[in-house]
Write a protein that holds these residues in place. Structure first.
Motif, mmCIF file in Angstrom:
data_model
loop_
_atom_site.group_PDB
_atom_site.id
_atom_site.type_symbol
_atom_site.label_atom_id
_atom_site.label_comp_id
_atom_site.label_asym_id
_atom_site.label_seq_id
_atom_site.Cartn_x
_atom_site.Cartn_y
_atom_site.Cartn_z
ATOM 1 N N PHE A 86 46.882 39.396 32.785
ATOM 2 C CA PHE A 86 45.641 38.981 32.130
ATOM 3 C C PHE A 86 45.783 39.149 30.621
ATOM 4 O O PHE A 86 46.232 40.188 30.144
ATOM 5 C CB PHE A 86 44.464 39.810 32.647
ATOM 6 C CG PHE A 86 44.268 39.702 34.133
ATOM 7 C CD1 PHE A 86 43.536 38.659 34.676
ATOM 8 C CD2 PHE A 86 44.840 40.631 34.987
ATOM 9 C CE1 PHE A 86 43.369 38.549 36.045
ATOM 10 C CE2 PHE A 86 44.680 40.535 36.359
ATOM 11 C CZ PHE A 86 43.946 39.483 36.895
ATOM 12 N N GLN A 139 41.155 37.204 28.107
ATOM 13 C CA GLN A 139 40.504 37.304 29.410
ATOM 14 C C GLN A 139 39.817 38.657 29.586
ATOM 15 O O GLN A 139 38.747 38.759 30.181
ATOM 16 C CB GLN A 139 41.525 37.097 30.529
ATOM 17 C CG GLN A 139 42.019 35.662 30.663
ATOM 18 C CD GLN A 139 43.134 35.544 31.680
ATOM 19 O OE1 GLN A 139 44.228 36.066 31.483
ATOM 20 N NE2 GLN A 139 42.857 34.860 32.778
ATOM 21 N N THR A 184 35.123 42.762 29.879
ATOM 22 C CA THR A 184 35.280 42.968 31.322
ATOM 23 C C THR A 184 34.054 43.661 31.903
ATOM 24 O O THR A 184 33.648 44.726 31.433
ATOM 25 C CB THR A 184 36.536 43.811 31.615
ATOM 26 O OG1 THR A 184 37.691 43.109 31.133
ATOM 27 C CG2 THR A 184 36.689 44.069 33.105
ATOM 28 N N LEU A 196 35.335 38.418 32.069
ATOM 29 C CA LEU A 196 36.032 38.629 33.343
ATOM 30 C C LEU A 196 35.130 39.413 34.284
ATOM 31 O O LEU A 196 34.557 40.435 33.900
ATOM 32 C CB LEU A 196 37.350 39.375 33.124
ATOM 33 C CG LEU A 196 38.252 39.559 34.352
ATOM 34 C CD1 LEU A 196 39.731 39.557 33.948
ATOM 35 C CD2 LEU A 196 37.939 40.840 35.118
ATOM 36 N N ARG A 231 35.166 33.286 32.246
ATOM 37 C CA ARG A 231 36.181 32.275 32.560
ATOM 38 C C ARG A 231 37.152 32.734 33.645
ATOM 39 O O ARG A 231 37.871 31.926 34.218
ATOM 40 C CB ARG A 231 36.966 31.921 31.289
ATOM 41 C CG ARG A 231 36.094 31.416 30.134
ATOM 42 C CD ARG A 231 35.374 30.142 30.517
ATOM 43 N NE ARG A 231 34.500 29.640 29.466
ATOM 44 C CZ ARG A 231 34.891 28.831 28.491
ATOM 45 N NH1 ARG A 231 36.152 28.453 28.424
ATOM 46 N NH2 ARG A 231 34.027 28.416 27.587
ATOM 47 N N THR A 232 37.206 34.058 33.899
ATOM 48 C CA THR A 232 38.131 34.599 34.892
ATOM 49 C C THR A 232 37.351 35.398 35.924
ATOM 50 O O THR A 232 36.530 36.246 35.567
ATOM 51 C CB THR A 232 39.188 35.506 34.228
ATOM 52 O OG1 THR A 232 39.910 34.746 33.248
ATOM 53 C CG2 THR A 232 40.162 36.055 35.258
ATOM 54 N N ASN A 260 37.959 37.739 39.365
ATOM 55 C CA ASN A 260 38.849 38.451 40.284
ATOM 56 C C ASN A 260 38.067 38.812 41.537
ATOM 57 O O ASN A 260 36.992 39.414 41.443
ATOM 58 C CB ASN A 260 39.364 39.749 39.650
ATOM 59 C CG ASN A 260 40.372 39.501 38.560
ATOM 60 O OD1 ASN A 260 40.761 38.366 38.308
ATOM 61 N ND2 ASN A 260 40.797 40.564 37.902
ATOM 62 N N GLU A 296 37.817 29.199 34.776
ATOM 63 C CA GLU A 296 39.160 28.633 34.602
ATOM 64 C C GLU A 296 40.211 29.287 35.490
ATOM 65 O O GLU A 296 41.247 28.682 35.775
ATOM 66 C CB GLU A 296 39.586 28.780 33.139
ATOM 67 C CG GLU A 296 38.689 28.022 32.164
ATOM 68 C CD GLU A 296 39.066 28.282 30.722
ATOM 69 O OE1 GLU A 296 39.905 29.184 30.476
ATOM 70 O OE2 GLU A 296 38.523 27.600 29.833
ATOM 71 N N HIS A 297 39.956 30.532 35.904
ATOM 72 C CA HIS A 297 40.941 31.263 36.701
ATOM 73 C C HIS A 297 40.233 32.034 37.804
ATOM 74 O O HIS A 297 39.278 32.768 37.539
ATOM 75 C CB HIS A 297 41.731 32.254 35.838
ATOM 76 C CG HIS A 297 42.377 31.641 34.641
ATOM 77 N ND1 HIS A 297 43.549 30.910 34.718
ATOM 78 C CD2 HIS A 297 42.011 31.636 33.334
ATOM 79 C CE1 HIS A 297 43.875 30.490 33.510
ATOM 80 N NE2 HIS A 297 42.964 30.910 32.652
ATOM 81 N N ARG A 325 46.919 33.873 41.763
ATOM 82 C CA ARG A 325 45.928 33.005 41.128
ATOM 83 C C ARG A 325 45.750 31.810 42.048
ATOM 84 O O ARG A 325 46.713 31.125 42.387
ATOM 85 C CB ARG A 325 46.379 32.541 39.745
ATOM 86 C CG ARG A 325 45.377 31.594 39.084
ATOM 87 C CD ARG A 325 45.876 31.038 37.765
ATOM 88 N NE ARG A 325 44.885 30.138 37.173
ATOM 89 C CZ ARG A 325 44.796 28.834 37.439
ATOM 90 N NH1 ARG A 325 45.652 28.275 38.292
ATOM 91 N NH2 ARG A 325 43.861 28.088 36.875
#
Length: 213
Positions: free
Chosen positions: A9, A13, A17, A62, A84-85, A87, A108-109, A127
């Motif tokens: 990351f 990103q 968080t 994130l 954008r990310t 998990n 995006e991810h 990913r």
């Protein structure tokens, strides 16, 4: 673990968080230390669903949570465009949820992460690209081994289901005060060249694909 996190990351990103996991759970290690290790910010929330009311929601880049929580955030239309990310861990990840996240136009991810508490913090990751079918749990983290074994602890051929065993640097010592359970779940690792190495019996059934995922 942090070496892996910082190589997977980017600082962009991790810049904001969301930290919504109790420090009693190992998931919080990523949320707290990964952003701080690269100059990012830790944005505290009581839980992932509290993101909808978080004053700093627009700064979240994130999100690290379980699929059911992110599905609820999508339903509430509470996923900030800055995130954008995403998990996801702790539960099976449906392909429909991945597609819904990418359909927002801002995500995006999407990462699928797997790892029981007995192998802190994550064991495997991938990913998940847009348009994929059902996500895999990916490949092991550095210094982690993942074996797909038969009932007799023999490696299963590609495509044949078996039990997932984990080994490596993240493995716990065992269960406090439960020597019997420790002996049952943490057993000698016959595949490691390290004397005394052990592997953890997850109880999860998996199969390995030709691409090793």
């Amino acid at each position: 673990f942090l070496d892996w996190a910082l190589s997977t990351f980017s600082p962009a990103q991790l810049k904001g968080t969301l930290a919504a996991t109790s420090v009693c759970f190992d998931l919080s290690i990523f949320e707290l230390f990964a952003p701080l290790a690269c100059g990012g910010a830790v944005l505290l929330a009581d839980n992932a669903l509290a993101l909808a009311e978080l004053p700093a929601a627009s700064e979240v880049t994130l999100i690290n949570t379980v699929p059911s929580a992110i599905a609820e955030l999508l339903r509430l239309k509470a996923l900030p465009p800055s995130a954008r990310t995403v998990n996801l861990a702790g539960e099976p990840l449906p392909g429909t949820l991945v597609r819904a996240l990418y359909a927002t136009g801002t995500v995006e991810h999407v990462f699928n992460l797997y790892g029981p508490t007995e192998d802190t913090t994550y064991s495997t990751f991938t990913r998940v690209p847009p348009g994929s079918a059902e996500p895999t749990i990916g490949l092991p983290l550095p210094e982690t081994s993942a074996y797909v074994l038969s009932a007799h602890l023999h490696p299963q051929p590609i495509g044949v289901p078996g039990e997932l065993f984990l080994a490596g640097a993240g493995l716990a010592r065992g269960y406090l005060g439960r020597a019997d359970l420790t002996a049952e779940r943490f057993i000698p690792d016959p595949f490691s060249p390290v004397p005394g190495a052990r592997m953890y019996r997850t109880g999860d059934l998996v199969r390995r694909r030709a691409d090793a995922q």
